[in-house]
Design a protein around this motif. Sequence first.
Motif, short mmCIF file in Angstrom:
data_model
loop_
_atom_site.label_atom_id
_atom_site.label_comp_id
_atom_site.label_asym_id
_atom_site.label_seq_id
_atom_site.Cartn_x
_atom_site.Cartn_y
_atom_site.Cartn_z
N VAL A 23 54.99 33.13 36.80
CA VAL A 23 56.22 32.49 37.65
C VAL A 23 57.08 33.59 37.63
O VAL A 23 57.24 34.47 36.75
N THR B 57 41.28 33.30 36.04
CA THR B 57 42.50 32.66 36.78
C THR B 57 43.81 32.75 35.62
O THR B 57 43.87 32.18 34.73
N SER B 58 44.84 33.14 36.52
CA SER B 58 46.13 33.01 35.89
C SER B 58 47.30 32.54 36.73
O SER B 58 47.22 32.64 37.97
N THR B 59 48.34 31.88 36.08
CA THR B 59 49.25 31.20 36.72
C THR B 59 50.65 32.10 36.23
O THR B 59 50.76 32.10 35.05
N LEU C 244 53.77 34.98 32.12
CA LEU C 244 52.51 34.15 32.28
C LEU C 244 52.71 32.55 32.04
O LEU C 244 53.26 32.71 30.72
N GLN C 245 52.25 31.82 32.53
CA GLN C 245 52.16 30.48 32.05
C GLN C 245 50.98 30.02 31.67
O GLN C 245 50.84 29.32 30.70
N LYS C 246 49.92 30.33 32.15
CA LYS C 246 48.43 30.04 31.99
C LYS C 246 47.24 30.94 32.38
O LYS C 246 47.59 31.43 33.54
N ALA D 58 56.11 29.49 41.03
CA ALA D 58 54.76 29.88 40.52
C ALA D 58 53.79 30.60 41.60
O ALA D 58 53.72 30.04 42.71
N SER D 59 52.86 31.05 41.28
CA SER D 59 51.78 31.81 41.96
C SER D 59 50.48 31.79 40.98
O SER D 59 50.64 32.21 39.93
N THR D 60 49.16 31.83 41.77
CA THR D 60 48.12 31.66 41.05
C THR D 60 47.25 32.81 41.46
O THR D 60 47.29 33.06 42.80
N HIS D 61 46.74 33.48 40.26
CA HIS D 61 45.81 34.61 40.99
C HIS D 61 44.59 34.63 40.35
O HIS D 61 44.25 33.86 39.14
N GLU D 62 43.61 34.79 40.98
CA GLU D 62 41.81 34.67 40.57
C GLU D 62 41.19 35.73 40.76
O GLU D 62 41.22 36.59 41.90
#
Length: 446
Positions: A172, A168-170, A128-130, A178-182
């Motif tokens: 890698v 919301t999570s980013t 996880l990045q953010k 990277a991919s973003t999930h909501e």
Amino acid sequence: MTGRRMRLMGIAAAALACVLVAAGCSPSSGQADVTDPAFVTTPATTAAASTPSSSQVTVTVPAGTTSDTASGGSTSTTPEPTTPTTPSTSSSTPPPVPAAKVTTTPATGSKGISPVAPISVKVAEGTLQKVSLKNSQTGVTVEGKMAADKLSWTVTPELGYGKNYTLTSTAVNAEGKASTHETTFATITPDNQTDASTFPRDGWKVGVGQPVSVVFDEPITDKKAAQDAITISTNPKQEGAFRWFSDSEVHWRPKVYWKPGTKVSVKVDIYGKDLGGGLYGMQDEAFSFTVGDSMIAEIDDNSKIMVIKKNGAVIKEMPVSLGSNTYPTYNGVHVVAESYEEKIMDSSTWGLTGTGAYRTRVEWAVRISSTGEFVHAAPWSVWAQGSENVSHGCVNVSTENAKWFYDNFTFGDIVDIKNTVGTDLQSWDGYGDWQLSWDVYRQGSA
């Protein structure tokens, strides 16, 4: 023939033999072998082959050709055509790196989530990045905690009732893609809420008989859920139990009187908890108190003397006048619940009106039951104190002794009365918890 012609004839014969073999024919037993040493074919060496003599002509039969030697002749079958095989080569292209796999709790689209339910994000095949959790209505971001290995993120806040959130999570994957999930979810909107009042108060020092009391302002249908939300911690540890005295009031007391000096912490974590029938807790409560010295007043109606013990040692005695035979004082363990420098004693509050009714101001009044029993100053009955019972149920003492009692007895201290003509104090009357045996008391737990 000349030698040259003989040699040519030998070559011709050998060529004819090759043609016959290639056609699937073999020379008959009467045919002569070709023996010209100048025309000898050497076969490829195999494990089953033997080296031919110099007088033999060895011909390799194509695959698919068979020979019938039992009949002295030969038969052949045309070989199946074969497809050339292309040598295989290993690919030098590595498999694709999998994308990071993110899992959220709760799942997206969830509704009716408790406002204190744990919220989490976990990742596999990456890091996880953010992560951010935002109230969709107010835009306020809720702070969470990222694990050191960046494989998870958690938060256990009080999210509020009837709120919408976006998580919301980013993440890698192993190659940095990277991919973003909501995720979106909504918290529960209760049908009704209840608040709880507690006793004793935070920071107090109380007597050895003080139970913990929690009173809800709504009846509780799921008492087990409400009881499980209450935590009692003691130092030193003491065994204790809950007992419900009504649908809205629950107490907790130790098996025996508190040990002096015990520190007690209470948490009533009802916020976000379903207490049955769509009823949820309005807010949490937390408080702590300390148990002071053991102060126990023992009153025997046979002697009409109050004997006061501090930590087991007698420190004072005083004469008393208890309730008359018409209005006898209850027997049993009473617990101090209130104290007043002055108090209006009004008989109508416990049902006495008309003849014998009274409304009198008294000093140094200490409540010991919810039905109206007090230890208080009664200068008008000093003449009867120690010899006769003339009160309406209270413990009458002199003004001087009443002041001493007021100054030295506090919430939770014990007044144990015995041998009156009255009945026993009921367990629901004030803090009558000690009127029940331990086995009976804990049967009232949810």
